[in-house]
Design a protein around this motif. Structure first.
Motif, PDB file in Angstrom:
ATOM      1  N   VAL A 382      32.192   0.952  67.301  1.00  0.00           N
ATOM      2  CA  VAL A 382      31.265   1.961  67.821  1.00  0.00           C
ATOM      3  C   VAL A 382      31.949   3.319  67.840  1.00  0.00           C
ATOM      4  N   VAL A 383      31.148   4.375  67.857  1.00  0.00           N
ATOM      5  CA  VAL A 383      31.682   5.725  68.038  1.00  0.00           C
ATOM      6  C   VAL A 383      31.787   5.996  69.535  1.00  0.00           C
ATOM      7  N   THR A 384      32.878   6.574  69.959  1.00  0.00           N
ATOM      8  CA  THR A 384      33.144   6.743  71.383  1.00  0.00           C
ATOM      9  C   THR A 384      33.054   8.203  71.813  1.00  0.00           C
ATOM     10  N   LEU A 385      33.124   8.391  73.140  1.00  0.00           N
ATOM     11  CA  LEU A 385      33.160   9.730  73.719  1.00  0.00           C
ATOM     12  C   LEU A 385      34.305  10.532  73.117  1.00  0.00           C
ATOM     13  N   GLU A 386      35.481   9.918  73.032  1.00  0.00           N
ATOM     14  CA  GLU A 386      36.648  10.627  72.499  1.00  0.00           C
ATOM     15  C   GLU A 386      36.434  11.038  71.051  1.00  0.00           C
ATOM     16  N   ASP A 387      35.769  10.201  70.257  1.00  0.00           N
ATOM     17  CA  ASP A 387      35.502  10.549  68.861  1.00  0.00           C
ATOM     18  C   ASP A 387      34.637  11.797  68.765  1.00  0.00           C
ATOM     19  N   LEU A 388      33.588  11.862  69.597  1.00  0.00           N
ATOM     20  CA  LEU A 388      32.668  12.995  69.567  1.00  0.00           C
ATOM     21  C   LEU A 388      33.378  14.272  70.011  1.00  0.00           C
ATOM     22  N   VAL A 389      34.141  14.186  71.087  1.00  0.00           N
ATOM     23  CA  VAL A 389      34.847  15.376  71.595  1.00  0.00           C
ATOM     24  C   VAL A 389      35.875  15.853  70.580  1.00  0.00           C
ATOM     25  N   GLU A 390      36.574  14.926  69.965  1.00  0.00           N
ATOM     26  CA  GLU A 390      37.565  15.303  68.955  1.00  0.00           C
ATOM     27  C   GLU A 390      36.900  16.028  67.785  1.00  0.00           C
ATOM     28  N   ALA A 391      35.681  15.626  67.456  1.00  0.00           N
ATOM     29  CA  ALA A 391      34.980  16.205  66.310  1.00  0.00           C
ATOM     30  C   ALA A 391      34.437  17.596  66.596  1.00  0.00           C
ATOM     31  N   VAL A 392      33.884  17.822  67.811  1.00  0.00           N
ATOM     32  CA  VAL A 392      33.167  19.087  68.049  1.00  0.00           C
ATOM     33  C   VAL A 392      33.574  19.805  69.328  1.00  0.00           C
ATOM     34  N   GLY A 393      34.355  19.183  70.197  1.00  0.00           N
ATOM     35  CA  GLY A 393      34.720  19.811  71.464  1.00  0.00           C
ATOM     36  C   GLY A 393      33.772  19.438  72.586  1.00  0.00           C
ATOM     37  N   VAL A 394      34.212  19.665  73.827  1.00  0.00           N
ATOM     38  CA  VAL A 394      33.449  19.257  75.004  1.00  0.00           C
ATOM     39  C   VAL A 394      32.129  20.016  75.110  1.00  0.00           C
ATOM     40  N   ASP A 395      32.164  21.341  74.988  1.00  0.00           N
ATOM     41  CA  ASP A 395      30.952  22.140  75.185  1.00  0.00           C
ATOM     42  C   ASP A 395      29.848  21.749  74.207  1.00  0.00           C
ATOM     43  N   ALA A 396      30.188  21.686  72.938  1.00  0.00           N
ATOM     44  CA  ALA A 396      29.180  21.354  71.925  1.00  0.00           C
ATOM     45  C   ALA A 396      28.656  19.946  72.125  1.00  0.00           C
ATOM     46  N   ALA A 397      29.551  19.025  72.492  1.00  0.00           N
ATOM     47  CA  ALA A 397      29.129  17.643  72.714  1.00  0.00           C
ATOM     48  C   ALA A 397      28.167  17.557  73.888  1.00  0.00           C
ATOM     49  N   ARG A 398      28.534  18.155  75.015  1.00  0.00           N
ATOM     50  CA  ARG A 398      27.678  18.094  76.205  1.00  0.00           C
ATOM     51  C   ARG A 398      26.324  18.748  75.933  1.00  0.00           C
ATOM     52  N   TYR A 399      26.358  19.956  75.419  1.00  0.00           N
ATOM     53  CA  TYR A 399      25.110  20.699  75.211  1.00  0.00           C
ATOM     54  C   TYR A 399      24.184  19.942  74.266  1.00  0.00           C
ATOM     55  N   SER A 400      24.732  19.416  73.189  1.00  0.00           N
ATOM     56  CA  SER A 400      23.909  18.720  72.196  1.00  0.00           C
ATOM     57  C   SER A 400      23.278  17.454  72.764  1.00  0.00           C
ATOM     58  N   LEU A 401      23.985  16.790  73.663  1.00  0.00           N
ATOM     59  CA  LEU A 401      23.454  15.568  74.259  1.00  0.00           C
ATOM     60  C   LEU A 401      22.436  15.860  75.351  1.00  0.00           C
ATOM     61  N   ILE A 402      22.557  17.021  75.987  1.00  0.00           N
ATOM     62  CA  ILE A 402      21.657  17.367  77.091  1.00  0.00           C
ATOM     63  C   ILE A 402      20.357  17.980  76.598  1.00  0.00           C
ATOM     64  N   ARG A 403      20.371  18.709  75.474  1.00  0.00           N
ATOM     65  CA  ARG A 403      19.248  19.574  75.118  1.00  0.00           C
ATOM     66  C   ARG A 403      18.010  18.833  74.618  1.00  0.00           C
ATOM     67  N   SER A 404      18.081  17.521  74.460  1.00  0.00           N
ATOM     68  CA  SER A 404      16.918  16.730  74.055  1.00  0.00           C
ATOM     69  C   SER A 404      16.512  15.781  75.168  1.00  0.00           C
ATOM     70  N   SER A 405      15.227  15.516  75.273  1.00  0.00           N
ATOM     71  CA  SER A 405      14.734  14.583  76.285  1.00  0.00           C
ATOM     72  C   SER A 405      15.348  13.206  76.064  1.00  0.00           C
ATOM     73  N   VAL A 406      15.766  12.569  77.151  1.00  0.00           N
ATOM     74  CA  VAL A 406      16.386  11.246  77.026  1.00  0.00           C
ATOM     75  C   VAL A 406      15.376  10.185  76.608  1.00  0.00           C
ATOM     76  N   ASP A 407      14.086  10.514  76.678  1.00  0.00           N
ATOM     77  CA  ASP A 407      13.056   9.562  76.271  1.00  0.00           C
ATOM     78  C   ASP A 407      13.077   9.285  74.776  1.00  0.00           C
ATOM     79  N   SER A 408      13.717  10.143  74.009  1.00  0.00           N
ATOM     80  CA  SER A 408      13.702   9.990  72.561  1.00  0.00           C
ATOM     81  C   SER A 408      15.120   9.852  72.024  1.00  0.00           C
ATOM     82  N   ALA A 409      15.238   9.116  70.924  1.00  0.00           N
ATOM     83  CA  ALA A 409      16.528   9.019  70.257  1.00  0.00           C
ATOM     84  C   ALA A 409      16.892  10.393  69.703  1.00  0.00           C
ATOM     85  N   VAL A 410      18.178  10.646  69.579  1.00  0.00           N
ATOM     86  CA  VAL A 410      18.612  11.957  69.106  1.00  0.00           C
ATOM     87  C   VAL A 410      19.654  11.799  68.011  1.00  0.00           C
ATOM     88  N   ASP A 411      19.510  12.623  66.982  1.00  0.00           N
ATOM     89  CA  ASP A 411      20.505  12.683  65.910  1.00  0.00           C
ATOM     90  C   ASP A 411      21.366  13.921  66.132  1.00  0.00           C
TER      91      ASP A 411
END
Length: 553
Positions: A382-411
């Protein structure tokens, strides 16, 4: 004049109008809704109050709207009031009234946008709660971002929020994890139902280093040693990863404590006494169908062991005994069944089922070069939290995960959120903040003092783009309140993008700093105040998302 102040003015005026016509004022709502119209040509704000209450008051909607328009025209802060369609009321604010929004933002500073909707409410917010059998995967990472943001938003509305992590240290998954560690330590293949990935070998080595004689211990003792040390090491790693991601918890609750303390037995006995549990086929069942569940649930299995739901029931009881008014659970896409069973458990204890709220988050997919990213460097499967942060940084990771409704899958497009362009939403918002901070520094270097907002002539802010930006800033308290009420922090992110857009359009149309050594005009000062208000709103909104507000980029 803020939207809230305008709504209060409209309501007070409606009371005056209805009273003067000897009509019932009780038909008016406690809070009048005023909204920005989609077409700005229709006015600064609009309300459908006349259409909402006219029938109850016994008059035609357009007549009531006409009376309201006449009464509002000439009120302090109102430039014009016009009736449209069957009874809409379009309102335009006077320039000095719009300036009050700028004053309020700067005066309230970091508190602007906060409210008291949930003042006094004790909220238990449980999220992530991943099994301590491996690094946090993307689903848990989404909850780490969204859950933390939701906690911030609820607190901004006055709630007393306790962030809680349910530490699943009981059950079959822990046994599988421990057997995987032992196999790795002995150099044996991973058990068929075990966990793979480099992290298993790393933790197994750490256990052996901490307890050098562990491989010579009897099997039962060896299993307990690997369990005690290995689970602790894995959980410490999870905590550290979350902390580095900007997500910290107030309480780490151990599932095992519910069983060792007798809380599970006590909760089941309490339910037996309530009459909401029955005995059948050698097992004890919760009558959860009485409370909307699709089937009754086994609490105590025929072998006398508690079913998994027994721990959930005891855990809910524990939360309520700790004094929480609202228990919010943030669970994964495969946990829909928990909604009914947890509400049923609350009802069976005599509680209002609505003391329980279950939010279900959908899947997260990572994409790079148009192709899915599926494998982790460390976890293997699986892809992990550390993988995502390493790829784009904390700010980009958090913002990208927050900005879409959790009711829908997000790419999550890793290429996009790594760009330093306006195509990247987090860069777009952060850059607007940095640009505004730079503007204030430039003003200071030119010897221009912004001074007190109370001394600025904000009635000079009459340009169309200035008005658009001011009214956008005025929406922030409503957005935060809605985000809290609907449990949707993504509304804050989308709003910040609107603010950034309105600011960039304003900046392109309205010169703030004069060229050369010209004396700063009152308009320059007014625009600097507007820019500072905009910077403050962006900073406040980013803080609610747990994302930094850089002053330079």
């Amino acid at each position: 004049m803020t939207p809230a102040a305008l709504a209060e003015l409209v309501r007070n005026t409606a009371v005056e109008v209805l009273s003067s016509k000897q009509l019932d004022t009780s038909v008016l709502p406690e809070v009048v809704t005023v909204e920005r119209p989609r077409n700005p040509e229709h006015g600064d704000y609009a309300t459908n109050l006349a259409m909402q209450v006219a029938k109850k008051a016994g008059v035609a909607p357009r007549d009531l709207a006409t009376w309201l328009a006449e009464a509002l025209t000439g009120k302090d802060g109102i430039d014009s009031a016009e009736v449209a369609g069957p009874g809409f009321l379009n309102l335009r604010l006077a320039a000095d009234a719009q300036g009050q929004i700028v004053r309020e933002v700067i005066t309230r500073a970091g508190e602007y946008g906060h409210g008291d909707r949930y003042a006094g409410l004790k909220v238990n917010l449980e999220f992530v709660s991943a099994n301590p059998t491996g690094p946090i995967h993307l689903g848990g990472t989404r909850w780490a971002a969204v859950g933390d943001a939701l906690g911030r938003v609820l607190a901004a509305q006055g709630a007393e929020v306790t962030r809680e992590y349910y530490f699943n240290d009981a059950g079959a998954q822990i046994d599988r994890f421990v057997r995987s560690l032992i196999a790795a330590a002995k150099g044996e293949p991973t058990p068929e139902d075990g966990y793979g990935g480099d992290y298993i070998a790393d933790i197994a080595s750490a256990v052996v280093e901490a307890e050098p004689g562990v491989l010579e211990q009897p099997a039962d003792e060896q299993h307990e040693t690997f369990r005690r040390i290995g689970v602790g090491l894995m959980f410490d790693e999870i905590k550290q990863s979350l902390h580095e991601f900007g997500t910290d918890f107030d309480v780490f609750f151990h599932e095992d404590s519910l069983h060792t303390s007798g809380a599970v037995t006590k909760a089941v006995e309490e339910l037996k006494e309530s009459g909401h549990v029955y005995f059948s086929d050698g097992a004890w069942w919760l009558r959860s169908t009485e409370f909307g569940d699709d089937k009754d649930r086994v609490l105590i299995k025929s072998d006398g062991a508690p079913a998994y739901i027994a721990g959930d029931v005891a855990y809910l009881r524990d939360k309520r005994n700790r004094g929480f008014d609202l228990c919010i659970y943030m669970l994964g896409a495969d946990h829909h069944g928990y909604i009914a069973r947890l509400k049923a458990a609350a009802a069976a204890f005599g509680d209002d089922p609505d003391v329980v709220e279950v939010l279900i988050g959908q899947l997260v997919n990572l994409v790079r070069d148009g192709k899915p990213v599926r494998m982790s460097k460390r976890a293997g499967t699986v892809v992990t939290l550390e993988d995502l942060v390493e790829a784009v940084g904390v700010d980009a990771a958090r913002y990208s995960l927050i900005r879409s409704s959790v009711d829908s899958a997000v790419d999550i497009d890793l290429d996009l959120i790594s760009k330093r362009t306006n195509e990247n939403p987090v860069f777009y918002v952060q850059y607007a903040h940095a640009r505004l901070a730079s503007l204030q520094r430039n003003a200071a270097s030119l010897g221009i003092e912004r001074g007190s907002v109370e001394d600025a002539d904000l009635s000079l802010l009459t340009h169309e783009r200035e008005g658009d930006l001011i009214r956008t800033l005025g929406e922030f308290p409503r957005v935060v309140k809605s985000a809290a009420q609907l449990r949707e922090p993504h509304r804050v992110a989308r709003y910040l993008e609107d603010v950034a857009s309105a600011y960039h359009k304003f900046y392109d149309a309205c010169r703030v700093l004069q060229p050369g050594d010209d004396q700063a005009s009152p308009l320059t000062i007014a625009r600097l105040q507007l820019c500072e208000a905009t910077r403050q709103v962006l900073a406040n909104g980013l803080a609610l998302l747990g994302v930094s507000a850089p002053e330079q980029m």
